[in-house]
Design an enzyme around this catalytic site. Sequence first.
Site, PDB file in Angstrom:
ATOM      1  N   GLU A  60     115.151 -66.677 -41.057  1.00  0.00           N
ATOM      2  CA  GLU A  60     116.392 -66.411 -40.811  1.00  0.00           C
ATOM      3  C   GLU A  60     116.574 -65.335 -39.548  1.00  0.00           C
ATOM      4  OE1 GLU A  60     114.675 -65.818 -43.419  1.00  0.00           O
ATOM      5  OE2 GLU A  60     115.755 -65.562 -45.247  1.00  0.00           O
ATOM      6  N   CYS A  68     110.671 -64.091 -39.729  1.00  0.00           N
ATOM      7  CA  CYS A  68     111.109 -64.874 -40.693  1.00  0.00           C
ATOM      8  C   CYS A  68     112.011 -65.706 -40.168  1.00  0.00           C
ATOM      9  CB  CYS A  68     112.155 -64.094 -41.510  1.00  0.00           C
ATOM     10  SG  CYS A  68     111.144 -62.941 -42.798  1.00  0.00           S
ATOM     11  N   CYS A  81     115.830 -59.223 -43.128  1.00  0.00           N
ATOM     12  CA  CYS A  81     116.777 -60.179 -42.598  1.00  0.00           C
ATOM     13  C   CYS A  81     118.234 -60.008 -42.944  1.00  0.00           C
ATOM     14  CB  CYS A  81     116.243 -61.568 -43.153  1.00  0.00           C
ATOM     15  SG  CYS A  81     114.736 -62.242 -42.387  1.00  0.00           S
ATOM     16  N   ILE A  84     107.668 -67.605 -38.386  1.00  0.00           N
ATOM     17  CA  ILE A  84     106.759 -68.011 -37.367  1.00  0.00           C
ATOM     18  C   ILE A  84     105.701 -66.703 -37.769  1.00  0.00           C
ATOM     19  CG2 ILE A  84     106.060 -67.965 -34.847  1.00  0.00           C
ATOM     20  CD1 ILE A  84     107.708 -70.468 -35.805  1.00  0.00           C
TER      21      ILE A  84
HETATM   22  N1  THU Z   1     109.847 -65.371 -45.079  1.00  0.00           N
HETATM   23  C1  THU Z   1     111.054 -65.796 -44.263  1.00  0.00           C
HETATM   24  O1  THU Z   1     110.769 -66.738 -43.413  1.00  0.00           O
HETATM   25  N2  THU Z   1     112.158 -65.456 -44.794  1.00  0.00           N
HETATM   26  C2  THU Z   1     112.404 -64.637 -45.943  1.00  0.00           C
HETATM   27  O2  THU Z   1     113.612 -64.133 -45.962  1.00  0.00           O
HETATM   28  C3  THU Z   1     111.292 -64.180 -46.505  1.00  0.00           C
HETATM   29  C4  THU Z   1     109.918 -64.271 -46.310  1.00  0.00           C
HETATM   30  C5  THU Z   1     108.720 -65.834 -44.559  1.00  0.00           C
HETATM   31  C6  THU Z   1     107.659 -64.646 -44.053  1.00  0.00           C
HETATM   32  C7  THU Z   1     106.314 -65.079 -44.115  1.00  0.00           C
HETATM   33  O3  THU Z   1     105.994 -65.894 -43.121  1.00  0.00           O
HETATM   34  C8  THU Z   1     106.488 -65.881 -45.494  1.00  0.00           C
HETATM   35  O4  THU Z   1     107.777 -66.251 -45.789  1.00  0.00           O
HETATM   36  C9  THU Z   1     105.706 -65.341 -46.523  1.00  0.00           C
HETATM   37  O5  THU Z   1     106.305 -63.960 -46.642  1.00  0.00           O
END
Ligand code: THU
Length: 149
Positions: free
Chosen positions: A59, A57, A100, A47
């Site tokens: 996770e 993130c 995360c 989000i």
């Molecule tokens: N992102 C995640 O949701 N999890 C991760 O472990 C790495 C990055 C998301 C954060 C952001 O919205 C997008 O990926 C690009 O970095």
Amino acid sequence: MIEETLKLELVKKAFEARSHSYSPYSRFQVGAALLTSDGEIFTGANIENASYGATICAERTAAVKAASSGSREFVAIAVVGSEEGSDEQDMAYAYPCGICRQFLREFIAPAGDMIVLVAKTPDDYRETSLSALLPESFGPSDLDYLHRE
Ligand code: THU
């Protein structure tokens, strides 16, 4: 250890969760599905925020949903991430980011480890563990001195 069918279910749920990603800035969509020791599955998506640093993130979305529902022993997590609109050939394994990894570390079952699944398609996944991704980690027991008299 968890059954292969349960791993595939987690991966499938991570793909479903990815469809709820709110990522208008990066257009990188991530989904996660987290299994807790009581057998519940919590899902999450990334989000984003116009103030980029406020982004959460996938996770951590799933982890906060679980922990705030009272489930604080995590057994496994499946993660899928890729650019919006990408098809199966474009998919790469997306591993959890450093923040995360640390956030999940808090909720490893006592004397356990957490299975981490990263998938390209609903049936092409790799398996690793949180201890492999975050060796020599810092966790709650490092603060045990707080509970000593
Ligand atoms: N992102 C995640 O949701 N999890 C991760 O472990 C790495 C990055 C998301 C954060 C952001 O919205 C997008 O990926 C690009 O970095």
